[in-house]
Design a protein around this motif. Structure first.
Motif, mmCIF file in Angstrom:
data_model
loop_
_atom_site.group_PDB
_atom_site.id
_atom_site.type_symbol
_atom_site.label_atom_id
_atom_site.label_comp_id
_atom_site.label_asym_id
_atom_site.label_seq_id
_atom_site.Cartn_x
_atom_site.Cartn_y
_atom_site.Cartn_z
ATOM 1 N N TYR A 1 -10.556 10.549 0.090
ATOM 2 C CA TYR A 1 -10.255 11.097 1.403
ATOM 3 C C TYR A 1 -9.060 12.021 1.222
ATOM 4 O O TYR A 1 -7.925 11.573 1.097
ATOM 5 C CB TYR A 1 -9.952 9.941 2.353
ATOM 6 C CG TYR A 1 -9.922 10.297 3.829
ATOM 7 C CD1 TYR A 1 -10.437 11.485 4.304
ATOM 8 C CD2 TYR A 1 -9.366 9.405 4.738
ATOM 9 C CE1 TYR A 1 -10.402 11.781 5.664
ATOM 10 C CE2 TYR A 1 -9.335 9.677 6.095
ATOM 11 C CZ TYR A 1 -9.838 10.870 6.547
ATOM 12 O OH TYR A 1 -9.788 11.152 7.890
ATOM 13 N N CYS A 27 -7.661 7.100 -0.694
ATOM 14 C CA CYS A 27 -6.954 7.996 0.219
ATOM 15 C C CYS A 27 -5.736 8.595 -0.478
ATOM 16 O O CYS A 27 -4.940 7.868 -1.071
ATOM 17 C CB CYS A 27 -6.492 7.228 1.454
ATOM 18 S SG CYS A 27 -7.801 6.327 2.303
ATOM 19 N N ALA A 32 -4.134 9.395 5.830
ATOM 20 C CA ALA A 32 -5.555 9.171 5.537
ATOM 21 C C ALA A 32 -5.849 7.681 5.432
ATOM 22 O O ALA A 32 -6.895 7.209 5.903
ATOM 23 C CB ALA A 32 -5.941 9.895 4.259
ATOM 24 N N ALA A 36 -8.559 5.665 7.590
ATOM 25 C CA ALA A 36 -9.658 4.970 6.910
ATOM 26 C C ALA A 36 -9.695 3.507 7.312
ATOM 27 O O ALA A 36 -10.774 2.914 7.445
ATOM 28 C CB ALA A 36 -9.505 5.118 5.400
ATOM 29 N N HIS A 46 -4.548 3.549 -1.236
ATOM 30 C CA HIS A 46 -3.757 4.780 -1.225
ATOM 31 C C HIS A 46 -3.467 5.181 -2.662
ATOM 32 O O HIS A 46 -2.697 4.510 -3.358
ATOM 33 C CB HIS A 46 -2.451 4.537 -0.450
ATOM 34 C CG HIS A 46 -1.552 5.730 -0.403
ATOM 35 N ND1 HIS A 46 -0.227 5.658 -0.062
ATOM 36 C CD2 HIS A 46 -1.796 7.049 -0.643
ATOM 37 C CE1 HIS A 46 0.317 6.854 -0.095
ATOM 38 N NE2 HIS A 46 -0.616 7.722 -0.450
#
Length: 237
Positions: A1, A27, A32, A36, A46
């Motif tokens: 993402y 992400c 993001a 998500a 992340h």
């Protein structure tokens, strides 16, 4: 993402069905990640962008300064032009003393035309360079810039160029986007996205010394790739 275009996800934006039907989501930014988590159902992590630390640190800036007439100048650079309309950082540099020059590295035709129109020998448009030579341009810089518009899209980004300037040991003046603030590197100067603020930020950064920031090494691509592999293994083991 990789990025986010609006403050919160909604049915009018295309990421919603992808997030809902993904088995896992990587992400690049905290924004993001939060979005998500609202829509995703599988593992979510992340994992920011990173930098080839050893490559970026292997630069020699003397050739670049000679080639582009920058010897004896305080060189401010934008390596990889960002979306910024208008390009307020051009005004910021032109309002500074004559010994300050701006070097722009990367392909941006509209920016090239704007610099040509201004007819200033302190604005140097280099254009595209081979990746192998990029470290030399970081080494030739006294200060790096990361100028963006400060939109939601920018808050959802993971700024590659900031990582690279930090790996090169250079101070960076950046718009105060969310991911840059979260990184908290010691040689980052935050400035509002306008000419006056960036000029003050550049003046402050020019007083700073180059520093080898060990904190950036955790973002080396080798370490980032290990995180990606660990994430993918959740689906194959």
């Amino acid at each position: 993402y990789l990025d986010c275009s609006n403050e919160r996800p909604n049915h009018e934006f295309p990421e919603q069905p992808y997030l809902k039907h993904s088995d896992g989501i990587m992400c690049v930014s905290q924004l993001a990640l939060e979005r998500a988590e609202d829509l995703g159902k599988g593992p979510i992590s992340h994992i920011p962008n990173g930098v080839d630390v050893s490559h970026i640190r292997d630069g020699d800036g003397q050739r670049v300064r000679q080639e582009h007439g920058l010897e004896g100048k305080k060189v401010v650079s934008v390596i990889g032009p960002t979306r910024c309309d208008p390009p307020y950082y051009l005004n910021a540099v032109q309002e500074m003393p004559d010994d300050v020059a701006l070097m722009i590295v990367g392909d941006d035709e509209s920016l090239r035309r704007e610099i040509t129109r201004r007819e200033s020998d302190r604005l140097v448009y280099v254009g595209r360079v081979p990746y192998a030579q990029v470290p030399d341009y970081y080494a030739a810089s006294d200060v790096g810039l990361y100028p963006v518009d400060g939109l939601v899209y920018d808050d959802g980004r993971s700024p590659l160029k900031v990582f690279e300037y930090i790996a090169a040991g250079k101070p960076v003046v950046s718009a105060p986007i969310r991911e840059v603030k979260a990184l908290d590197f010691e040689n980052v100067v935050l400035a509002d996205p306008d000419a006056a603020s960036f000029r003050k930020g550049i003046e402050r950064a020019l007083q700073m010394e180059d520093v080898q920031c060990s904190a950036v090494e955790q973002y080396d691509w080798k370490r980032i790739s290990e995180k990606v592999l660990a994430f993918v293994r959740k689906f194959v083991e």
